[in-house]
Design an enzyme around this catalytic site. Structure first.
Site, PDB file in Angstrom:
ATOM      1  N   GLU A  89       1.102   7.535  -4.103  1.00 16.08           N
ATOM      2  CA  GLU A  89       0.983   6.160  -3.601  1.00 16.08           C
ATOM      3  C   GLU A  89       0.744   5.138  -4.714  1.00 16.08           C
ATOM      4  OE1 GLU A  89      -0.467   8.723  -2.078  1.00 16.08           O
ATOM      5  OE2 GLU A  89       0.272   8.671  -0.015  1.00 16.08           O
ATOM      6  N   HIS A 158      -8.524  10.063   7.617  1.00 11.58           N
ATOM      7  CA  HIS A 158      -7.207   9.581   8.037  1.00 11.58           C
ATOM      8  C   HIS A 158      -7.287   8.486   9.098  1.00 11.58           C
ATOM      9  CE1 HIS A 158      -5.739  12.943   5.811  1.00 11.58           C
ATOM     10  NE2 HIS A 158      -4.528  12.904   6.283  1.00 11.58           N
TER      11      HIS A 158
END
Lengths: 355, 369
Positions: A89, A158
């Site tokens: 990322e 998450h």
């Protein structure tokens, strides 16, 4: 102090609520599509219009998107414009920012905004500050998008609601659509925007269906939608919790409490005018924000409403947030942690002195 | 591993990278221009240090003295259309790329005439007209940007204009960035996506006060890190502008032609501290003197003099002109007004909304148009 006349009884003939299922189409047949399809349509249309626009992220191409938002796009646009990245990322977010500085218009998909934390430096230190640091020489026209928020039993790491962290940063814009119609209109506006846009989708809403016209439209940032017209309290929210707010409003109507529900749609910029105007009519305000309460967008709304509508409020603003704990896995605990209709009803009864 | 610094042993750190120069036909005028460019950077940096002591410059200030051959030689090896991005020791790159020194100095003075209107400071030199994409403050953060610039030039050339990729991006970093994840992600992406970017490690042996072998594995052969990503690595002698140019020209031409990334271990040395507040207690004066004997400016000067291509008078007048130019740029910077308070809410967003007043180009670019 001057006497403030309550505007509670003023007529509301000009207000019209836009349902979450989109504006009712003027002609049939209505076209109902899912939230994920609306986002894809927006991206595809903009990519057809502008060759500088491309999409990159994990599994966006060959896999058709982890959540199928980009399904079929590789086929149409090819691998030069629909680009699979490794799980990297920080690298691919930074790469896209460099590309935006040179004049391209990247769309970066984070499979989950939770994963963007490892890209915090590029997305917070580079994208929103480039224009300022360079004295107006280099902007960063980029869209970061992906799933945000808890609700799928994904556990603590998450389930981030990154609006609580990232909305603090000047230089970025943030859209949190609650329905397919807005998702498409806001995404098209985001791609055309010259500033960096953080576009927060909810995995729990991706299959939600609504009317989306085939004709071209965009939704400007900073324009809230009134989802339900009411007279006793203003409920301000954005994204998925708007659904909970409407559920609560429905239940409260049976108790004789009339709720106005405002969907902010974008929180940077926030449509303060619409919020303040509503609070000045209802004289009460509840904010529903799925991020944690401390230093959150919800606390900003409470502060602004308290400042600008102080004399109009019959009760201090009450906020409904996720509980101040890490997101738990167990279904019942997670449901309890999130803002929900029960908590919103409680808050509304409090501010309207019906508790 | 010895406790002594890698860089303390000049023979092993610097000397093995020295190579014979292939190009024997570099015009004397070009060599003199490079000498002048390096002298300008050094004089500029000396005046920066003074201005910092005088509190005309605030914040962090990292000077480039000792490393001048790197920026000048690398910029000479590429074309004006090629993007360049670097870290926070960026004054040398800005001047080598062609930014007029007055805009660079005014930026550090925090004045409206600065390249970024005084909003960036020493670490954030940007120059759109010269394809300089910053000056970046977080160690390693510019390396994914460098990959992205290369991605964008290639995308523009091939996807939008349907031609062949014909630009190469130079992405400078210090040896401290070798240990940042961002660099490794950037190298993996560049290798994977065939991006024409050259990562140039200005390896001066120290990340702040940490000698390279104290923070980096394979410190004696850092190009092995690039090899792990399938990227060609080249060691270069960064104290000689002609060698830098010669080796970089080959590499840049190759990257441009093949649209592949590369990695350079550019051995160099910073004479001064990491920043203005660094007393350099982690190394000896003897070590510094060893490197100063390899000075890039003295070296080229000696070369030109020994072949009678530079007279004493010429060299002296060159120095005088540069000192005068930098004196003038300091005066210009000092005379430039501080940014108006209205600048606070300007350049935050392109769009005007709420308290934000949109954006506009700095006077540096407006004056050039």
């Amino acid at each position: 102090m001057t006497t403030i006349i309550s505007q509670r009884d003023l007529p509301m003939t000009t207000l019209e609520a836009v349902p979450l299922t989109g504006p009712v189409p003027p002609s049939s047949p209505a076209r109902e599509i899912e939230f994920r399809d609306a986002v894809r349509e927006a991206m595809s249309e903009e990519m057809r219009r502008d060759a500088r626009v491309f999409l990159l992220g994990e599994e966006v191409a060959q896999y058709n998107g982890a959540y199928k938002v980009s399904r079929g796009m590789l086929e149409e646009f090819g691998p030069r414009r629909i680009i699979d990245t490794p799980i990297s990322e920080s690298g691919f977010a930074g790469l896209a920012i460099g590309a935006a500085m040179l004049g391209l218009r990247p769309i970066v998909e984070f499979m989950s905004w939770s994963f963007s934390l490892v890209a915090a430096d590029p997305i917070l230190n580079n994208a929103p500050k480039m224009l300022y640091m360079s004295g107006g020489q280099f902007g960063c026209p980029i869209v970061f998008r992906g799933n945000d928020g808890a609700g799928g039993q994904l556990g603590s790491t998450h389930s981030w609601c990154v609006e609580g962290l990232y909305s603090n940063v000047p230089g970025l814009k943030m859209a949190i659509p609650s329905n397919p119609y807005d998702a498409k209109g806001l995404m098209k506006a985001a791609i055309r925007d010259d500033d960096p846009v953080f576009f927060l989708e909810s995995e729990r809403l991706l299959a939600f269906k609504g009317h989306v016209p085939e004709t071209e439209y965009t939704i400007p940032f900073g324009k809230a939608a009134i989802r339900r017209v009411g007279s006793d309290v203003t409920i301000v929210s954005w994204g998925r919790p708007v659904h909970f707010a409407l559920e609560a409003a429905e239940a409260l109507a049976k108790e004789g409490i009339s709720c106005e529900v405002i969907d902010g749609r974008t929180i940077r910029p926030m449509d303060w005018e619409t919020v303040f105007a509503s609070v000045r009519r209802t004289n009460a305000c509840v904010v529903v924000d799925q991020s944690w309460s401390f230093g959150s967008p919800g606390s900003e709304v409470a502060a602004q409403v308290s400042l600008h509508c102080f004399d109009d409020l019959d009760h201090p603003v009450v906020r409904v947030h996720s509980d101040d704990v890490p997101a738990p896995y167990a279904f019942n605990l997670e449901q309890e942690m999130l803002p929900n209709a029960r908590k919103i009803c409680q808050a509304v009864r409090t501010v309207t002195y019906n508790a | 591993m010895s406790s002594a610094s890698q860089a303390s042993d000049l023979a092993s750190f610097l000397a093995p990278t020295a190579r014979p120069v292939k190009r024997k036909d570099i015009p004397v005028a070009t060599l003199k221009q490079w000498l002048r460019d390096m002298m300008l950077i050094r004089e500029f940096e000396i005046r920066c240090m003074q201005a910092y002591q005088d509190k005309k410059i605030g914040g962090f200030c990292h000077v480039y003295i000792g490393q001048e051959a790197v920026a000048v030689g690398c910029v000479a090896a590429i074309e004006p259309k090629d993007p360049l991005v670097t870290a926070y020791r960026d004054h040398g790159h800005a001047l080598a790329r062609g930014m007029a020194p007055k805009y660079c100095m005014a930026e550090m003075f925090g004045r409206i005439g600065g390249c970024a209107k005084g909003k960036g400071g020493s670490m954030h030199m940007f120059d759109r007209a010269n394809n300089l994409f910053g000056g970046h403050g977080i160690v390693g953060a510019q390396t994914p940007l460098g990959a992205g610039l290369a991605f964008a030039t290639k995308y523009e050339d091939e996807v939008i204009n349907r031609g062949k990729s014909n630009r190469v991006t130079l992405c400078f970093l210090g040896d401290g960035a070798l240990n940042q994840g961002a660099l490794h992600e950037a190298m993996n992406l560049a290798g994977l996506m065939d991006l024409p970017v050259i990562f140039i490690v200005e390896n001066n042996g120290y990340s702040m006060g940490t000698a390279i072998e104290r923070g980096t594995t394979r410190a004696d052969r850092i190009i092995s890190k690039a090899a792990g990503y399938g990227i060609e690595g080249v060691e270069m002698y960064g104290m000689d502008v002609v060698q830098v140019y010669d080796a970089m020209k080959d590499l840049a031409d190759r990257c441009r032609a093949t649209s592949r990334p590369a990695f350079v271990d550019m051995r160099t040395y910073r004479y001064k501290g990491h920043s203005m507040s660094d007393p350099r207690k982690y190394r000896t004066r003897e070590e510094e003197e060893q490197y100063e004997a390899h000075d890039p400016i003295g070296r080229l000067e000696k070369q030109l003099r020994s072949t009678n291509q530079l007279t004493d008078a010429e060299f002296e007048s060159m120095g005088d002109a540069i000192r005068e130019e930098v004196r003038e740029c300091v005066a210009w910077a000092d005379a430039s007004p501080v940014p108006g308070i209205e600048e606070l809410y300007h350049d935050v967003y392109v769009e005007r909304w709420g308290p934000y007043t949109g954006t506009s180009l700095p006077s540096m670019l407006r004056e050039m148009q």
